[in-house]
Structure formats: structure tokens, C-alpha cells
Design a protein around this motif. Structure first.
Motif, PDB file in Angstrom:
ATOM      1  N   THR A 101      61.867  67.743  21.155  1.00 26.06           N
ATOM      2  CA  THR A 101      61.071  68.971  21.215  1.00 26.06           C
ATOM      3  C   THR A 101      60.327  69.243  19.917  1.00 26.06           C
ATOM      4  N   ASN A 102      60.999  69.083  18.789  1.00 28.91           N
ATOM      5  CA  ASN A 102      60.447  69.520  17.499  1.00 28.91           C
ATOM      6  C   ASN A 102      59.608  68.467  16.782  1.00 28.91           C
ATOM      7  N   VAL A 103      59.739  67.206  17.175  1.00 26.40           N
ATOM      8  CA  VAL A 103      59.000  66.134  16.498  1.00 26.40           C
ATOM      9  C   VAL A 103      58.085  65.399  17.477  1.00 26.40           C
ATOM     10  N   PHE A 104      58.679  64.765  18.473  1.00 25.27           N
ATOM     11  CA  PHE A 104      57.867  63.974  19.401  1.00 25.27           C
ATOM     12  C   PHE A 104      56.983  64.853  20.276  1.00 25.27           C
ATOM     13  N   GLY A 105      57.461  66.059  20.597  1.00 25.30           N
ATOM     14  CA  GLY A 105      56.644  66.983  21.391  1.00 25.30           C
ATOM     15  C   GLY A 105      55.337  67.334  20.702  1.00 25.30           C
ATOM     16  N   PRO A 106      55.384  67.878  19.478  1.00 22.63           N
ATOM     17  CA  PRO A 106      54.136  68.215  18.798  1.00 22.63           C
ATOM     18  C   PRO A 106      53.282  66.999  18.464  1.00 22.63           C
ATOM     19  N   LEU A 107      53.902  65.841  18.254  1.00 22.10           N
ATOM     20  CA  LEU A 107      53.094  64.636  18.029  1.00 22.10           C
ATOM     21  C   LEU A 107      52.325  64.280  19.299  1.00 22.10           C
ATOM     22  N   ARG A 108      52.991  64.352  20.441  1.00 21.51           N
ATOM     23  CA  ARG A 108      52.285  64.087  21.702  1.00 21.51           C
ATOM     24  C   ARG A 108      51.158  65.104  21.918  1.00 21.51           C
ATOM     25  N   ILE A 109      51.419  66.355  21.571  1.00 21.56           N
ATOM     26  CA  ILE A 109      50.384  67.378  21.684  1.00 21.56           C
ATOM     27  C   ILE A 109      49.190  67.016  20.797  1.00 21.56           C
ATOM     28  N   ALA A 110      49.463  66.619  19.561  1.00 22.81           N
ATOM     29  CA  ALA A 110      48.383  66.245  18.646  1.00 22.81           C
ATOM     30  C   ALA A 110      47.597  65.050  19.177  1.00 22.81           C
ATOM     31  N   GLN A 111      48.296  64.056  19.702  1.00 22.50           N
ATOM     32  CA  GLN A 111      47.612  62.889  20.248  1.00 22.50           C
ATOM     33  C   GLN A 111      46.709  63.277  21.417  1.00 22.50           C
ATOM     34  N   ALA A 112      47.209  64.139  22.292  1.00 24.41           N
ATOM     35  CA  ALA A 112      46.446  64.522  23.483  1.00 24.41           C
ATOM     36  C   ALA A 112      45.244  65.390  23.138  1.00 24.41           C
ATOM     37  N   PHE A 113      45.397  66.243  22.123  1.00 24.05           N
ATOM     38  CA  PHE A 113      44.335  67.207  21.816  1.00 24.05           C
ATOM     39  C   PHE A 113      43.392  66.764  20.704  1.00 24.05           C
ATOM     40  N   ALA A 114      43.694  65.681  20.006  1.00 22.53           N
ATOM     41  CA  ALA A 114      42.774  65.224  18.958  1.00 22.53           C
ATOM     42  C   ALA A 114      41.366  64.971  19.512  1.00 22.53           C
ATOM     43  N   PRO A 115      41.214  64.301  20.657  1.00 22.53           N
ATOM     44  CA  PRO A 115      39.874  64.119  21.208  1.00 22.53           C
ATOM     45  C   PRO A 115      39.226  65.438  21.640  1.00 22.53           C
ATOM     46  N   VAL A 116      40.040  66.372  22.102  1.00 30.02           N
ATOM     47  CA  VAL A 116      39.526  67.683  22.504  1.00 30.02           C
ATOM     48  C   VAL A 116      38.963  68.415  21.293  1.00 30.02           C
ATOM     49  N   LEU A 117      39.727  68.439  20.217  1.00 29.49           N
ATOM     50  CA  LEU A 117      39.273  69.107  19.001  1.00 29.49           C
ATOM     51  C   LEU A 117      38.009  68.437  18.458  1.00 29.49           C
ATOM     52  N   ALA A 118      37.981  67.109  18.488  1.00 29.98           N
ATOM     53  CA  ALA A 118      36.792  66.395  18.013  1.00 29.98           C
ATOM     54  C   ALA A 118      35.561  66.763  18.836  1.00 29.98           C
ATOM     55  N   ALA A 119      35.725  66.820  20.144  1.00 27.77           N
ATOM     56  CA  ALA A 119      34.597  67.138  21.026  1.00 27.77           C
ATOM     57  C   ALA A 119      34.085  68.555  20.809  1.00 27.77           C
ATOM     58  N   ASN A 120      34.973  69.422  20.295  1.00 23.59           N
ATOM     59  CA  ASN A 120      34.590  70.821  20.087  1.00 23.59           C
ATOM     60  C   ASN A 120      34.292  71.134  18.619  1.00 23.59           C
ATOM     61  N   GLY A 121      33.968  70.110  17.851  1.00 20.46           N
ATOM     62  CA  GLY A 121      33.509  70.327  16.480  1.00 20.46           C
ATOM     63  C   GLY A 121      34.536  70.138  15.393  1.00 20.46           C
ATOM     64  N   GLY A 122      35.739  69.726  15.734  1.00 16.92           N
ATOM     65  CA  GLY A 122      36.784  69.493  14.738  1.00 16.92           C
ATOM     66  C   GLY A 122      37.912  70.500  14.825  1.00 16.92           C
ATOM     67  N   GLY A 123      37.584  71.761  14.605  1.00 12.21           N
ATOM     68  CA  GLY A 123      38.570  72.827  14.773  1.00 12.21           C
ATOM     69  C   GLY A 123      39.762  72.719  13.846  1.00 12.21           C
ATOM     70  N   ALA A 124      40.905  73.198  14.328  1.00 13.91           N
ATOM     71  CA  ALA A 124      42.111  73.252  13.493  1.00 13.91           C
ATOM     72  C   ALA A 124      43.357  72.934  14.298  1.00 13.91           C
ATOM     73  N   LEU A 125      44.256  72.191  13.675  1.00 12.34           N
ATOM     74  CA  LEU A 125      45.587  71.921  14.201  1.00 12.34           C
ATOM     75  C   LEU A 125      46.571  72.579  13.254  1.00 12.34           C
ATOM     76  N   VAL A 126      47.387  73.496  13.777  1.00  9.82           N
ATOM     77  CA  VAL A 126      48.344  74.243  12.967  1.00  9.82           C
ATOM     78  C   VAL A 126      49.757  73.864  13.402  1.00  9.82           C
ATOM     79  N   ASP A 127      50.542  73.321  12.483  1.00  4.73           N
ATOM     80  CA  ASP A 127      51.916  72.898  12.776  1.00  4.73           C
ATOM     81  C   ASP A 127      52.899  73.833  12.092  1.00  4.73           C
ATOM     82  N   ILE A 128      53.828  74.379  12.870  1.00  7.45           N
ATOM     83  CA  ILE A 128      54.794  75.342  12.345  1.00  7.45           C
ATOM     84  C   ILE A 128      56.071  74.623  11.916  1.00  7.45           C
ATOM     85  N   HIS A 129      56.286  74.569  10.604  1.00 17.19           N
ATOM     86  CA  HIS A 129      57.473  73.942  10.030  1.00 17.19           C
ATOM     87  C   HIS A 129      58.490  75.023   9.663  1.00 17.19           C
ATOM     88  N   SER A 130      59.195  74.802   8.575  1.00 19.65           N
ATOM     89  CA  SER A 130      60.256  75.720   8.167  1.00 19.65           C
ATOM     90  C   SER A 130      60.613  75.426   6.721  1.00 19.65           C
TER      91      SER A 130
END
Length: 232
Positions: A101-130
């Protein structure tokens, strides 16, 4: 620097606790639409909020959400799980589930949405650590956040070419249900969301939300034995 006014955002774990605070703050700052994900989402009274079902450990679920939310420009990787057992007595299945949940989940999210963010001008990816990314005392949760922090730092390099701002967020304890059993000073989720989105707007690569986190970050070059927090 990423503009929030008029942006389309997605918050994982966005219907409770810290995730809900992010949704509220995004809307307060003028986001035109916020996808709020949950395993079992409920409708929102605000037409700008789009509830989506998401299981971050399921690649098919992630792919479906990425296809549905193809207009996202700000992505907040917030969903997480906490199993508090000490490492030596922890059920290994719980440790594995924490990392899923805490590692592979957000990595999969980043992989899936990287092309989306690129297509929309770059944008921002915010990762919540601790703060537990850096100190002992967090058992499997802390270990997973340390791994997530490392992933974020690498993703910052890999996504720079497409103009995506990658923000790593560190905080102590937000006042949410997940840590209600922890006896420690806590910060309100609204304060966390405000600090994080200030950082997104300013183009910062890292946000240290509270004094505890700033003290620990400053102490990282000191003796390793002092990098510990006793959680009760």
C-alpha cells in the motif's frame, strides 16, 4: 511552480482524514475539479468533487482510474496504511501489506499518471511521507515511508524532463483516525494541506510541515542512535 486555481487534481484516500483536508484545500484555492478516491467512495454534495473507486494495490483499478481521470494536472499520493506491531513480532503478511500500500501502490500510481501529467503540461506529483521516513520507532510503517521517500527522490529526476514538479512531504502526526491511538503532539489535517499546497504553488521540491520534522531533518547528520521516536 504549479498553479492550483483552475487546476484538476486527484487525491488518493481523498474521502477521509488527511486526504479529505487536501480535497477541501484544493477547492478553497480554486481547483476546478478534484477526483477523491477511496475503496468504497460515497457521493459528494459539491459538484466539483468526483468520487472514484480505487484500490492502490490493484494494477487494474489504477489503470481504470488513470483512464477516467485523464485531465489531472495535480496528483496527491496520500493513501496509506499503518500496522503498528514491532518488527520482531509483526505478522509478515502485515509487513508485506504495508509495503504494497505505502510503496508499490504510489509507485504504480506514479507510473500510470506520468503520461497523464505530461499530456497536461507537466503538473505536480505530491508524495506524502512522514518524519518516520528518517527515524526509528515506526516499525514497518516507517520502513515503508523511508522506501517511499527514496522512490520520490528518484521520480523527481525521472519526471524532470517532462516538467513535472515532484514534491516530497514530511510531517509528524496529523490528527486523523489512523494515528488516534498514538500519544503525541498532533497537527490538524487542514494545517498540513495548507502547508503542502503552499509548497506546490511555490515550486518547492520538499515540504517539511512541522517543527518536529524540521528538527529531525536537521539532525540527520548526527549520531544514528539519536534518530528515534518513542511511540506509545
Amino acid at each position: 511552480m504549479t498553479e492550483i486555481d483552475g487546476a484538476v487534481a486527484l487525491v488518493t484516500g481523498g474521502q477521509r482524514g488527511l486526504g479529505l483536508a487536501f480535497v477541501d484545500e484544493l477547492l478553497r484555492r480554486g481547483a476546478s475539479k478534484v477526483y477523491a478516491t477511496a475503496r468504497n467512495p460515497v457521493p459528494s454534495a459539491d459538484a466539483r468533487v468526483v468520487p472514484l473507486a480505487l484500490e492502490v494495490t490493484d494494477p487494474e483499478s489504477i489503470a481504470a482510474v488513470a483512464a477516467r481521470a485523464a485531465d489531472v494536472g495535480i496528483l496527491i499520493n496520500n493513501a496509506g496504511v499503518l500496522h503498528p506491531s514491532p518488527l520482531l513480532t509483526a505478522d509478515i503478511d502485515d509487513v508485506r501489506a504495508t509495503f504494497e500500500t505505502n510503496v508499490f501502490g504510489p509507485l504504480r500510481i506514479a507510473q500510470a499518471f506520468a503520461p497523464v501529467l505530461a499530456a497536461n503540461g507537466g503538473g505536480a506529483l505530491v508524495d506524502i511521507h512522514s518524519v518516520l521516513s528518517w527515524v526509528a520507532g515506526g516499525a514497518a510503517y516507517g520502513a515503508s515511508k523511508a522506501a517511499f521517500w527514496s522512490l520520490t527522490n528518484s521520480l523527481r529526476l525521472e519526471l524532470a524532463g517532462q516538467g513535472t514538479q515532484v514534491v516530497g512531504v514530511h510531517l509528524g502526526f496529523a490528527d486523523t483516525d489512523m494515528v488516534k491511538g498514538v500519544s503525541a503532539e498532533k497537527i490538524s489535517p487542514a494545517q498540513v494541506a495548507e502547508a503542502v499546497l503552499d509548497g506546490v504553488r511555490k515550486g518547492e521540491p520538499e515540504v517539511l510541515v512541522d517543527d518536529l520534522t524540521r528538527r529531525v531533518k536537521a539532525a540527520l547528520s548526527g549520531p544514528v542512535e539519536e534518530l528515534a521516536i518513542r511511540i506509545r
